[in-house]
Design a protein around this motif. Sequence first.
Motif, short mmCIF file in Angstrom:
data_model
loop_
_atom_site.label_atom_id
_atom_site.label_comp_id
_atom_site.label_asym_id
_atom_site.label_seq_id
_atom_site.Cartn_x
_atom_site.Cartn_y
_atom_site.Cartn_z
N GLU A 154 32.30 28.17 -37.71
CA GLU A 154 31.13 28.71 -38.27
C GLU A 154 30.17 28.80 -37.35
OE1 GLU A 154 30.26 26.50 -41.86
OE2 GLU A 154 32.12 26.86 -42.89
N LYS A 162 31.67 32.87 -41.21
CA LYS A 162 30.36 32.61 -41.67
C LYS A 162 29.30 32.12 -40.84
CE LYS A 162 30.60 29.83 -45.44
NZ LYS A 162 30.62 28.51 -46.31
N ASN A 187 27.16 40.64 -43.37
CA ASN A 187 27.95 40.05 -44.40
C ASN A 187 28.33 38.33 -43.84
OD1 ASN A 187 30.19 41.29 -42.26
ND2 ASN A 187 31.63 40.08 -43.40
N ASN A 188 28.47 37.58 -44.93
CA ASN A 188 28.76 36.35 -44.73
C ASN A 188 27.51 35.54 -43.80
OD1 ASN A 188 31.37 36.54 -46.03
ND2 ASN A 188 32.38 36.99 -44.11
N SER A 189 26.39 35.97 -43.70
CA SER A 189 25.33 35.35 -43.28
C SER A 189 24.36 34.58 -44.19
CB SER A 189 24.28 36.53 -42.55
OG SER A 189 25.33 37.12 -41.53
#
Length: 222
Positions: free
Chosen positions: A57, A89, A103-105
């Motif tokens: 991550e 992530k 995205n996924n932030s």
Amino acid sequence: MRRLIVSTFASLDGIMQAPGGPEEDPTGGFTLGGWMFGYADESMDISASGFDGKDREVVLGRRTYEIFEAYWPYQPDDHPIAKTLNAAKKYVASRTLTKLHWNNSILLHGDVVSAIIALKAQPGADLQVIGSGNLIQTLQAASLIDEYNVWTFPVVLGRGKRLFSETVKPSALRLVRSQVSTTGVVMNTYVPGGDIQPGSFPSAEPSEKELVRRKKMTNGMW
């Protein structure tokens, strides 16, 4: 507890500003952006050192996040680094951003040190910092970094944003892996090694000349 890993490119004199291109970060009048260009070779394992965020991550400072957000989502879907970074992530440390579009932030709110401590305590993949010089310095001062991947390129830049500033917390590091590319890039991995243990080599009593020199230093004349 999961590890916090830092990965960065640096010049021989410790500059990490804008390695990827002239437009990456010209702030402060920096004109040497793109200094790592021409040093790539097949021995450089980007993934092993965490530069692509694979199986981790990602943690980013605000400036590095904005550089990445404007670049990686627009690369071809089959680009290996874009594929892993876009899917990973991502946690972003910022006092000014209120919304993230990659995205996924996830935006880290409040004190970044407390936020990272909480993230490290959670189950999951290791945390990977890429670039993000200001964030690295904050996390180093708080003794939160478990591993440093520093790729030192054979260039001297003379000015620019440094990996460590004069306010860095003094500490020892232990080298656990080292490799040199065919182009002269030294790829080292370090882990914390505790406090620095100052000492001196055994010697005879100081000479008269040495005593004079020390007196000059004490009087601010050296």
